[in-house]
Design a protein around this motif. Structure first.
Motif, PDB file in Angstrom:
ATOM      1  N   VAL A   1      25.788 -38.658  55.761  1.00  0.00           N
ATOM      2  CA  VAL A   1      25.605 -37.323  56.322  1.00  0.00           C
ATOM      3  C   VAL A   1      24.870 -36.518  55.251  1.00  0.00           C
ATOM      4  O   VAL A   1      25.407 -36.294  54.161  1.00  0.00           O
ATOM      5  CB  VAL A   1      26.948 -36.654  56.670  1.00  0.00           C
ATOM      6  N   PRO A   2      23.641 -36.099  55.548  1.00  0.00           N
ATOM      7  CA  PRO A   2      22.868 -35.389  54.526  1.00  0.00           C
ATOM      8  C   PRO A   2      23.435 -33.998  54.248  1.00  0.00           C
ATOM      9  O   PRO A   2      24.182 -33.445  55.060  1.00  0.00           O
ATOM     10  CB  PRO A   2      21.464 -35.296  55.136  1.00  0.00           C
ATOM     11  N   GLY A   3      23.055 -33.458  53.111  1.00  0.00           N
ATOM     12  CA  GLY A   3      23.430 -32.083  52.805  1.00  0.00           C
ATOM     13  C   GLY A   3      22.797 -31.129  53.802  1.00  0.00           C
ATOM     14  O   GLY A   3      21.822 -31.456  54.480  1.00  0.00           O
ATOM     15  N   PHE A   4      23.370 -29.956  53.907  1.00  0.00           N
ATOM     16  CA  PHE A   4      22.872 -28.920  54.815  1.00  0.00           C
ATOM     17  C   PHE A   4      22.823 -27.611  54.035  1.00  0.00           C
ATOM     18  O   PHE A   4      23.682 -26.748  54.181  1.00  0.00           O
ATOM     19  CB  PHE A   4      23.801 -28.828  56.034  1.00  0.00           C
ATOM     20  N   PRO A   5      21.821 -27.476  53.151  1.00  0.00           N
ATOM     21  CA  PRO A   5      21.773 -26.305  52.270  1.00  0.00           C
ATOM     22  C   PRO A   5      21.619 -24.969  52.992  1.00  0.00           C
ATOM     23  O   PRO A   5      21.882 -23.923  52.403  1.00  0.00           O
ATOM     24  CB  PRO A   5      20.582 -26.584  51.360  1.00  0.00           C
ATOM     25  N   ASP A   6      21.226 -24.991  54.252  1.00  0.00           N
ATOM     26  CA  ASP A   6      21.094 -23.742  55.006  1.00  0.00           C
ATOM     27  C   ASP A   6      22.422 -23.272  55.599  1.00  0.00           C
ATOM     28  O   ASP A   6      22.482 -22.215  56.222  1.00  0.00           O
ATOM     29  CB  ASP A   6      20.073 -23.908  56.139  1.00  0.00           C
TER      30      ASP A   6
ATOM     31  N   ILE B   1      37.614 -23.320  50.050  1.00  0.00           N
ATOM     32  CA  ILE B   1      36.540 -24.162  50.588  1.00  0.00           C
ATOM     33  C   ILE B   1      35.471 -23.179  51.034  1.00  0.00           C
ATOM     34  O   ILE B   1      35.740 -22.294  51.841  1.00  0.00           O
ATOM     35  CB  ILE B   1      37.003 -25.034  51.770  1.00  0.00           C
ATOM     36  N   ASN B   2      34.272 -23.331  50.503  1.00  0.00           N
ATOM     37  CA  ASN B   2      33.220 -22.367  50.826  1.00  0.00           C
ATOM     38  C   ASN B   2      31.946 -23.099  51.257  1.00  0.00           C
ATOM     39  O   ASN B   2      31.932 -24.322  51.387  1.00  0.00           O
ATOM     40  CB  ASN B   2      32.966 -21.425  49.652  1.00  0.00           C
ATOM     41  N   LYS B   3      30.884 -22.338  51.447  1.00  0.00           N
ATOM     42  CA  LYS B   3      29.643 -22.899  51.980  1.00  0.00           C
ATOM     43  C   LYS B   3      29.025 -23.961  51.074  1.00  0.00           C
ATOM     44  O   LYS B   3      28.172 -24.727  51.517  1.00  0.00           O
ATOM     45  CB  LYS B   3      28.627 -21.794  52.280  1.00  0.00           C
ATOM     46  N   GLU B   4      29.470 -24.042  49.833  1.00  0.00           N
ATOM     47  CA  GLU B   4      28.950 -25.069  48.921  1.00  0.00           C
ATOM     48  C   GLU B   4      29.227 -26.473  49.448  1.00  0.00           C
ATOM     49  O   GLU B   4      28.547 -27.426  49.085  1.00  0.00           O
ATOM     50  CB  GLU B   4      29.548 -24.895  47.523  1.00  0.00           C
ATOM     51  N   ILE B   5      30.222 -26.594  50.303  1.00  0.00           N
ATOM     52  CA  ILE B   5      30.551 -27.897  50.881  1.00  0.00           C
ATOM     53  C   ILE B   5      29.355 -28.476  51.659  1.00  0.00           C
ATOM     54  O   ILE B   5      29.192 -29.687  51.761  1.00  0.00           O
ATOM     55  CB  ILE B   5      31.812 -27.799  51.778  1.00  0.00           C
ATOM     56  N   PHE B   6      28.512 -27.601  52.175  1.00  0.00           N
ATOM     57  CA  PHE B   6      27.342 -28.044  52.939  1.00  0.00           C
ATOM     58  C   PHE B   6      26.279 -28.692  52.053  1.00  0.00           C
ATOM     59  O   PHE B   6      25.428 -29.427  52.543  1.00  0.00           O
ATOM     60  CB  PHE B   6      26.702 -26.882  53.701  1.00  0.00           C
TER      61      PHE B   6
ATOM     62  N   LEU C   1      30.498 -22.116  58.411  1.00  0.00           N
ATOM     63  CA  LEU C   1      31.726 -22.763  57.985  1.00  0.00           C
ATOM     64  C   LEU C   1      32.931 -22.234  58.760  1.00  0.00           C
ATOM     65  O   LEU C   1      33.754 -23.006  59.256  1.00  0.00           O
ATOM     66  CB  LEU C   1      31.933 -22.564  56.480  1.00  0.00           C
ATOM     67  N   LYS C   2      33.018 -20.923  58.903  1.00  0.00           N
ATOM     68  CA  LYS C   2      34.152 -20.330  59.622  1.00  0.00           C
ATOM     69  C   LYS C   2      34.131 -20.684  61.103  1.00  0.00           C
ATOM     70  O   LYS C   2      35.177 -20.967  61.700  1.00  0.00           O
ATOM     71  CB  LYS C   2      34.195 -18.815  59.406  1.00  0.00           C
ATOM     72  N   LEU C   3      32.949 -20.691  61.707  1.00  0.00           N
ATOM     73  CA  LEU C   3      32.860 -21.107  63.111  1.00  0.00           C
ATOM     74  C   LEU C   3      33.197 -22.581  63.257  1.00  0.00           C
ATOM     75  O   LEU C   3      33.884 -22.985  64.203  1.00  0.00           O
ATOM     76  CB  LEU C   3      31.458 -20.824  63.658  1.00  0.00           C
ATOM     77  N   GLY C   4      32.723 -23.388  62.312  1.00  0.00           N
ATOM     78  CA  GLY C   4      32.993 -24.819  62.360  1.00  0.00           C
ATOM     79  C   GLY C   4      34.465 -25.138  62.211  1.00  0.00           C
ATOM     80  O   GLY C   4      35.015 -25.960  62.959  1.00  0.00           O
ATOM     81  N   ILE C   5      35.136 -24.480  61.280  1.00  0.00           N
ATOM     82  CA  ILE C   5      36.562 -24.751  61.086  1.00  0.00           C
ATOM     83  C   ILE C   5      37.367 -24.238  62.277  1.00  0.00           C
ATOM     84  O   ILE C   5      38.360 -24.855  62.678  1.00  0.00           O
ATOM     85  CB  ILE C   5      37.089 -24.203  59.743  1.00  0.00           C
ATOM     86  N   ALA C   6      36.935 -23.138  62.886  1.00  0.00           N
ATOM     87  CA  ALA C   6      37.616 -22.652  64.097  1.00  0.00           C
ATOM     88  C   ALA C   6      37.491 -23.690  65.212  1.00  0.00           C
ATOM     89  O   ALA C   6      38.465 -23.941  65.947  1.00  0.00           O
ATOM     90  CB  ALA C   6      37.034 -21.315  64.540  1.00  0.00           C
ATOM     91  N   ASN C   7      36.327 -24.320  65.334  1.00  0.00           N
ATOM     92  CA  ASN C   7      36.153 -25.382  66.336  1.00  0.00           C
ATOM     93  C   ASN C   7      37.038 -26.579  66.025  1.00  0.00           C
ATOM     94  O   ASN C   7      37.621 -27.181  66.935  1.00  0.00           O
ATOM     95  CB  ASN C   7      34.688 -25.818  66.419  1.00  0.00           C
ATOM     96  N   ILE C   8      37.156 -26.930  64.744  1.00  0.00           N
ATOM     97  CA  ILE C   8      38.009 -28.059  64.359  1.00  0.00           C
ATOM     98  C   ILE C   8      39.462 -27.765  64.731  1.00  0.00           C
ATOM     99  O   ILE C   8      40.170 -28.642  65.250  1.00  0.00           O
ATOM    100  CB  ILE C   8      37.850 -28.367  62.856  1.00  0.00           C
TER     101      ILE C   8
END
Length: 110
Positions: A56-61, A36-41, A67-74
């Motif tokens: 939920v709109p795309g987040f190309p930035d 799972i990589n940044k392409e998910i955004f 992603l790593k910070l977000g999954i750590a929060n999850i």
């Protein structure tokens, strides 16, 4: 696991908490392995709510760091939620801890 449907027993509550935490760990492992990589955004996500839903709109930035910070929060959220669920379920089944403690009270000086 009841997923909001059916009878929610104490065992089901704890099983759901374990499954949710396990899924968070699995997703984290997939991010760390690069599957799972940044392409998910880049993807737009439609959340089905039973009504009009939410887009939920795309987040190309979005970056790999995001992603790593977000999954750590999850993972932390899932860990916290599962701990709270287990604590509340144990209180429900066995009663809450006594308000007394094993620590003797402080002596008052006279």
């Amino acid at each position: 696991m009841t997923n909001g449907h059916g009878i929610e027993t104490p065992a089901n509550k704890i099983a759901t908490a374990q499954a949710t935490l396990s899924l968070a760990f699995r997703l984290s492992a997939e991010v760390e392995a690069g599957r799972i990589n940044k392409e998910i955004f880049n993807r737009v996500v439609e959340v089905h709510t039973g009504s009009t839903g939410v887009t939920v709109p795309g987040f190309p930035d979005g970056t790999e760091s995001d992603l790593k910070l977000g999954i750590a929060n999850i993972v932390l959220i899932a860990l916290s939620a599962s701990a709270l669920t287990v604590d509340e379920t144990l209180d429900e089944v066995f009663g809450s801890l006594a308000s007394e403690s094993d620590v003797p009270p402080k002596k008052r000086s006279v």
